[in-house]
Design an enzyme around this catalytic site. Structure first.
Site, PDB file in Angstrom:
ATOM      1  N   GLU A 151      42.061  36.449  40.514  1.00 20.91           N
ATOM      2  CA  GLU A 151      42.821  37.475  41.321  1.00 20.91           C
ATOM      3  C   GLU A 151      43.932  36.746  41.950  1.00 20.91           C
ATOM      4  OE1 GLU A 151      39.741  37.184  41.205  1.00 20.91           O
ATOM      5  OE2 GLU A 151      38.895  39.133  40.265  1.00 20.91           O
TER       6      GLU A 151
ATOM      7  N   HIS B  97      31.322  46.805  46.426  1.00 21.45           N
ATOM      8  CA  HIS B  97      32.223  47.620  45.744  1.00 21.45           C
ATOM      9  C   HIS B  97      32.664  48.975  46.120  1.00 21.45           C
ATOM     10  CE1 HIS B  97      30.730  44.883  42.522  1.00 21.45           C
ATOM     11  NE2 HIS B  97      31.190  45.539  41.504  1.00 21.45           N
TER      12      HIS B  97
END
Lengths: 351, 334
Positions: free
Chosen positions: A60, A129
């Site tokens: 990322e 999440h």
């Protein structure tokens, strides 16, 4: 006008942007897999080729830097991550490079990148999440942050983000992807930094964004029937934020409820209440209200998420309390023929 | 040695260009060191003295259209790529005439005119940016090279591996130049990386073409990097170099700091004897195609350039109050 889903609207924005400008590229982990990021990127690789649409390593931070570098030479990268939580590894490139590049080089360069981050909820997404960290991002000068709630804005803001000359973080809530709405076809753009009044009212201003706007739409309907008329403002952009529209609404209604998809402390809702108190203090009839998440990580268990998230019923109850009317949650019976931890029948998990 | 003498005879112009660039960096850095205590250069400043050969050799091989991006210790890279000296000194003085209009200081230099794309102060922070520039070159099909300079500390950052991996995966035209000066601030290499493991070998194991060399030997660096750049331009993917070198002065600031005890006088003397500028000068003179007079003329011209740059910086105005609030965004309409 045609009705399409929020997810399809995102797909249309990609198609339109990539068709208009060959410098627009799209990448992200799983962008060309059979599910295509919840359908939002389906068909892009087939149409625009694997040079412009590609899957990426699970890196990322570097891939954010890659977007920055490419953008310095005329490319307009659109990067996507299936969860905002994963993107935390990239905060260095985002905060130290992307956000500062224009300012720290005296305007010599800028970084036209768009980063889509998806906020999860339900089906036990749990502590890592489902974080909704928009406040982290709005705290950084130099970033633009948008959080569309309805399908038309999903398309219009994504197109505006891609063609903006600055880094734009485009935050989408997982529970919005299947919601349908009227969406103009073609190169339809919604300006960054402009809120939209979704329902005009005179008794209270409800300032909202992203998924909480959907809960608010249900709530204002019920409140209307109870004789309370709400001015529902969907912010759409959090940075820059349309303060003018917020203050104007509060001046009119003299009451304020702010909704937030994130934890309460140090949040967007905190900033809105602070500025309204500073700017409109004399106009307010009552202390401002807020509905946000508790200052805890998201629990995973089906039984616990029920007490963690708040929605339309809570909005109705809080607003009625402000007007001296008490109502029990059970009486409200906002009809849902599906469990509390999903947005509708369509959502069967796992993420 | 014979080989190098021949090189100079065959490439007098290049050899003199290397000398000019290295000498210009040296004069500039030493002038900064000399004047830093006047307290007019009010920003952290990392001097490149001792490492000049690497920037000069690599940037001489690059074309103006090639990209260079760098780190906190970037004066040498900026100047070697052809960056405007006046604007650099003015930037360090915080003046509005600086290359970043006073917003960046010594650690944030840019000169788009010569494709010096920027330098930043976060270790390894520009490595993925260089890879992204490489991606843009591939998309535009322009046959440029994207070159990034960084130190041995950057190799310890996660983003370094992520960036190398992606550059190899996509065969991007990126030239990675690792200047191993053995210290990350005061921390020696041995407390940061296992002994016996070479950086260039580790990167080779990742699948990247790599090589290693003496970073104080300008002609050697030039000869090693030249075929690598040709290979990159042919589309063979990235190339990684590790060059051994040494910074003379303290990590950040104008002083020598051997007295504080993190490195030995003996070590310092060893490297000072390997002064890249004097080594090149000796070779030039020995080759007999360059006369002492040529060297003196170059040095004299540089001395004047550097003096003029400081004068320009000192005379330039500071930014105005309104300037604080400019350049947050680029608001050109699309």
């Amino acid at each position: 006008m045609r009705e399409i889903t929020y997810g399809q609207a995102i797909n249309e924005a990609y198609m339109e942007a990539m068709r208009r400008d060959k410098n627009v590229i799209a990448y992200g982990l799983g962008i060309d897999d059979p599910k295509g990021i919840f359908g939002t990127t389906l068909g892009l690789k087939e149409r625009f080729g694997e040079e412009r649409v590609f899957d990426m390593p699970t890196s990322e931070n570097a891939m954010t830097g890659v977007a920055i570098g490419a953008s310095l030479n005329g490319i307009r990268p659109v990067m996507c991550h299936q969860r905002m939580d994963f993107f935390l590894l990239a905060m260095d490139q985002l905060v130290n490079n992307a956000a500062k590049w224009s300012y720290m080089f005296g305007g010599e360069s800028s970084v036209p990148i768009t980063i889509r981050l998806i906020i999860g909820r339900g089906w036990g997404q749990g502590p890592t999440h489902s974080q909704s960290l928009q406040a982290w991002l709005t705290h950084i000068p130099g970033l633009k942050v948008v959080m569309p709630a309805i399908a038309a804005d999903a398309k219009g803001l994504l197109l505006s983000s891609i063609f903006d000359n600055n880094p734009v973080i485009y935050l989408e809530h997982r529970w919005l992807h299947n919601l349908k709405g009227d969406v103009p076809s073609g190169d339809f753009r919604v300006p960054i930094g402009k809120a939209q009044c979704l329902k005009e009212g005179k008794d209270i201003s409800i300032i909202s964004f992203s998924y909480m706007t959907i809960e608010a739409l249900h709530a204002v309907e019920i409140l209307d029937k109870k004789g309370i008329s709400c001015d529902l403002i969907d912010l759409r952009s959090l940075s820059p934020l349309d303060w003018h529209t917020v203050f104007e609404s509060v001046h009119k209604t003299k009451r304020l409820l702010v909704l937030d998809t994130g934890q309460a402390s140090g949040s967007i809702s905190a900033e809105i209440i602070a500025r309204v108190c500073m700017k409109c203090h004399g106009k307010l009839f009552k202390a401002p209200l807020r509905i946000a998440l508790p200052d805890f990580p998201t629990p995973t268990s089906f039984s616990m998420t029920k007490h963690f998230y708040r929605g339309a019923e809570d909005i109705v109850i809080e607003v009625m309390k402000l007007f001296g009317k008490n109502i029990k949650k059970e009486v409200l019976k906002i009809k849902k023929n599906f469990p509390h931890d999903v947005p509708g029948d369509w959502f069967k998990g796992p993420f | 040695m014979v080989f190098m003498d021949n090189f100079i005879k065959r490439n007098k112009k290049i050899a003199l260009e290397l000398f000019y660039k290295m000498s210009k960096i040296r004069f500039t850095e030493e002038k900064i060191a000399e004047k830093y205590s006047e307290e007019k250069m009010r920003c952290p400043t990392h001097l490149y003295t001792g490492q000049e050969a690497i920037a000069a050799a690599v940037c001489t091989l690059l074309k103006r259209s090639d990209f260079v991006i760098s780190t906190h210790r970037s004066h040498g890279h900026y100047l070697a790529k052809g960056g405007d000296l006046n604007k650099m000194i003015a930037e360090i003085y915080g003046k509005v005439t600086g290359c970043s209009k006073g917003k960046g200081g010594s650690m944030h230099l840019i000169d788009r005119r010569v494709n010096f794309m920027g330098s930043t102060a976060i270790v390894a922070g520009t490595i993925p940016v260089a890879v992204g520039l490489g991606l843009s070159i591939k998309l535009h099909k322009t046959n440029q090279v994207s070159c990034v300079f960084f130190g041995d500390g950057a190799v310890e950052e996660g983003v370094f591996y992520e960036s190398i991996n992606f550059a190899i995966l996509k065969k991007l035209p990126v030239l990675f130049i690792c200047e191993n000066n053995r210290y990350s601030v005061y921390s020696p290499l041995k407390v940061r990386q296992p002994e016996g493991r070479n950086i260039y070998e580790m990167v080779k194991a990742m699948g990247c073409a790599t090589d290693f060399g003496d970073g104080n030997d300008a002609l050697g660096v030039y000869e090693k990097v030249k075929p690598a750049i040709e290979s990159i331009r042919k589309g063979n993917g990235p190339f990684f170099f590790e060059f051994a070198t040494y910074r003379w002065r303290e990590h950040c600031g104008p002083n020598y700091d051997n007295d504080i005890g993190y490195r030995s006088e003996k070590e310092f003397d060893f490297w000072k004897k390997k002064d890249p500028l004097r080594l090149l000068e000796e070779k030039l003179l020995r080759s007999s195609v360059v006369k002492r007079k040529d060297i003196e003329t170059i040095d004299e011209n540089i001395s004047q350039e550097v003096e003029a740059a400081f004068e320009f910086a000192e005379k330039s105005p500071f930014p105005e109050k309104d300037d604080v609030f400019k350049h947050l965004y680029n608001e050109c309409a699309q």
